[in-house]
Design an enzyme around this catalytic site. Structure first.
Site, short mmCIF file in Angstrom:
data_model
loop_
_atom_site.label_atom_id
_atom_site.label_comp_id
_atom_site.label_asym_id
_atom_site.label_seq_id
_atom_site.Cartn_x
_atom_site.Cartn_y
_atom_site.Cartn_z
N ASP A 177 -9.98 -0.55 3.99
CA ASP A 177 -10.93 -0.93 5.04
C ASP A 177 -10.18 -1.44 6.26
O ASP A 177 -8.99 -1.76 6.22
CB ASP A 177 -11.92 -1.98 4.51
CG ASP A 177 -11.22 -3.21 3.97
OD1 ASP A 177 -10.47 -3.85 4.71
OD2 ASP A 177 -11.42 -3.53 2.77
N HIS B 95 -9.12 5.85 4.97
CA HIS B 95 -10.35 5.06 4.98
C HIS B 95 -11.18 5.26 3.72
O HIS B 95 -12.23 4.62 3.56
CB HIS B 95 -11.19 5.43 6.21
CG HIS B 95 -12.02 4.29 6.73
ND1 HIS B 95 -11.89 3.00 6.28
CD2 HIS B 95 -13.02 4.25 7.66
CE1 HIS B 95 -12.74 2.21 6.91
NE2 HIS B 95 -13.45 2.95 7.75
#
Length: 536
Positions: free
Chosen positions: A510, A506
């Site tokens: 995304d 992350h």
């Protein structure tokens, strides 16, 4: 007394013409150190010489000098010893277990000749020599953990060979010396942990040594009467050693409280045997410990979905029928895949993943940070390394643990070529014979843990990748389907479904990117005919 005039050494032709006695005296003189020359030849009084009884040389042929030359009596020097370092045999591998030696000290070894066999947490590898010469020292015994980058053996390189400059062998630690001394000085009967007649993998043999278990006493339950790790743990709980170590409550009489006689010694309290056992981590577990500790410093983003696999199962069944027909009819179109009896759904999943990666190259990339850092300060020097090749890793459960070889260049391979490569990797994984290239350079991973059980999963990223997926267990569940495609009317019917779970890094990926990628992958799987019309 005057010193004799210093002249040049005699030419060889004068020695040939000199008499035998004179030649003998000349050789004696030229091979004698100055402190030991006969008196009268060096200007030293005869009484000062310790060599009083030496014969005098009345005269020397012309050109001979009384100056002595030293005599070299040391043995000829041996060829240089070259420490042979254990090279890196896999990504992240820092140590490996020595399984067997093919040579011993004093044996000759040829270039590319086998030296030993070692096992890391990922593969079993045969180490070969880069030089021709003689083995002079073995740094490890069978069962020891050899360190990558440290000397494995010392080789006396044969004459004419060029020995590279190598680091000197380190001094052995006291623990290594103590274990070597105890192993060499305490003779014992052959152990079943090294007996080739007992079927067990090297990892199981090492675990047996660490637990002090004789494999000959363990009942095998694995395929082909092979001993597994579960057999060892079962043995420690119900085997003879456990029974002898922990006395049974039924066989031990309960002590009756008695009043001690005056002046007698106090009765000691009965000792209890601890019900826990500490077992050191295996080499595989140590590597997994380090790797997963680093991986869990990465912030994971999770995403799960459900896939209807009815079409995938029908597609696989059709391919297997074609393979069977091709073998019976000797179809030349499928002659290359004659050894492929049938395929699983895994090659279909891998080919669909490779096609889905094309619009999303970020998920096949690698995040490069300074010294592998994960903090905010490392963002300034971080970069993304995009990779064109799709080397898709496949997690496999083996007798020594979970390993992840990868199928190289899935973007270039057909579905059946991927199936052939998967079969090769499975066969080598069961034998513990995967090579370094089979395990290195993976770009994305897919785990089939659902073959054992579980639905929604949480796979952990590998440091060198940005995305990992896991397949859950296939289930037959009621689902609504259109009665007529494109119409609103629905009917409920049993459907084969599978939960799939993905995790991504992350820091750079995304959630929307992962969701779109999974939806495209899902479309290929629910409509597998697209695989045959999409460009490879």
């Amino acid at each position: 007394m005057l010193r004799l005039r210093q002249l040049a050494p005699p030419p060889r032709r004068l020695l040939r013409h000199a008499g035998s006695a004179a030649a003998s005296s000349i050789r004696t003189l030229h091979s004698t150190p100055p402190a030991c020359r006969p008196a009268g030849l060096s200007g030293t009084p005869a009484s000062a010489s310790p060599w009083v009884g030496w014969p005098r040389v009345a005269s020397l042929p012309y050109g001979l000098s009384a100056q002595a030359r030293p005599l070299h009596t040391s043995p000829p020097s041996r060829a240089p010893l070259t420490p042979f370092m254990l090279a890196d045999i896999g990504e992240g591998v820092t140590e490996c277990e020595v399984i067997q030696w093919f040579v011993k000290e004093g044996d000759p070894v040829e270039e590319f000749g086998k030296i030993c066999e070692v096992q890391s947490d990922k593969a079993t590898v045969e180490i070969t020599s880069r030089f021709e010469g003689t083995i002079r020292k073995l740094y490890y015994q069978v069962g020891d953990m050899a360190q990558v980058g440290k000397p494995l053996v010392d080789i006396e390189v044969a004459s004419g060979g060029v020995a590279p400059v190598a680091a000197a062998a380190p001094e052995p630690s006291w623990t290594a010396a103590a274990s070597s001394a105890s192993a060499s000085s305490a003779p014992s009967a052959p152990s079943a942990t090294t007996n080739p007649d007992v079927l067990a993998t090297p990892g199981v043999r090492r675990l047996a040594r660490e637990m002090g278990i004789d494999l000959a006493l363990v009942t095998p339950t694995g395929r082909g009467q092979r001993i597994t790790k579960e057999d060892l743990h079962h043995y420690t709980g119900s085997g003879p050693s456990a029974a002898s170590a922990a006395p049974s409550a039924l066989s031990t009489p309960t002590p009756t409280p008695t009043t001690p006689m005056p002046g007698s010694a106090p009765v000691p309290e009965p000792t209890t045997v601890p019900d826990t056992t500490d077992v050191p981590l295996t080499a595989f577990q140590k590597a997994m410990f380090k790797s997963m500790t680093r991986s869990l410093q990465i912030p994971h983003f999770g995403y799960s979905d459900e896939i209807n696999i009815d079409a995938v199962l029908a597609f696989r069944a059709e391919i297997n029928r074609l393979l069977a027909s091709a073998r019976e009819n000797h179809d030349p179109a499928l002659a290359t895949y004659a050894d492929l009896k049938k395929i699983t759904v895994m090659p279909i999943f891998l080919k669909a993943m490779s096609l889905a990666l094309k619009p999303f190259p970020l998920l096949n990339a690698q995040l490069v940070t300074p010294a592998g850092g994960t903090g905010e300060a490392d963002a300034a020097g971080a970069s993304l390394r995009f990779r064109r090749a799709h080397h898709i890793g496949v997690a496999m459960d083996t007798p020594v643990g979970l390993i992840v070889p990868n199928v190289k260049h899935c973007e270039q391979k057909s579905l059946l070529e991927i199936a052939l490569e998967l079969e090769r990797l499975k066969r080598l994984a069961k034998q513990g014979a995967l090579s370094r290239s089979d395990l290195a350079d993976g770009t994305i991973t897919l785990s089939n843990i659902g073959a054992i059980g579980g639905t929604v999963l949480h796979p952990v990223l590998v440091e060198s990748t940005l995305c990992i997926g896991a397949l859950g267990q296939a289930q037959t569940l009621p689902r609504y389907h259109p009665i007529v495609p494109g119409k609103k009317e629905l009917e409920l019917r049993p459907t084969q479904v599978m939960q799939v779970s993905f995790n991504a890094d992350h820091r750079v990926v995304d959630g929307a990117t992962v969701a779109r990628f999974v939806q495209l992958w899902k479309r290929y799987l629910e409509h597998p005919s697209l695989l045959s019309v999409t460009t490879v």
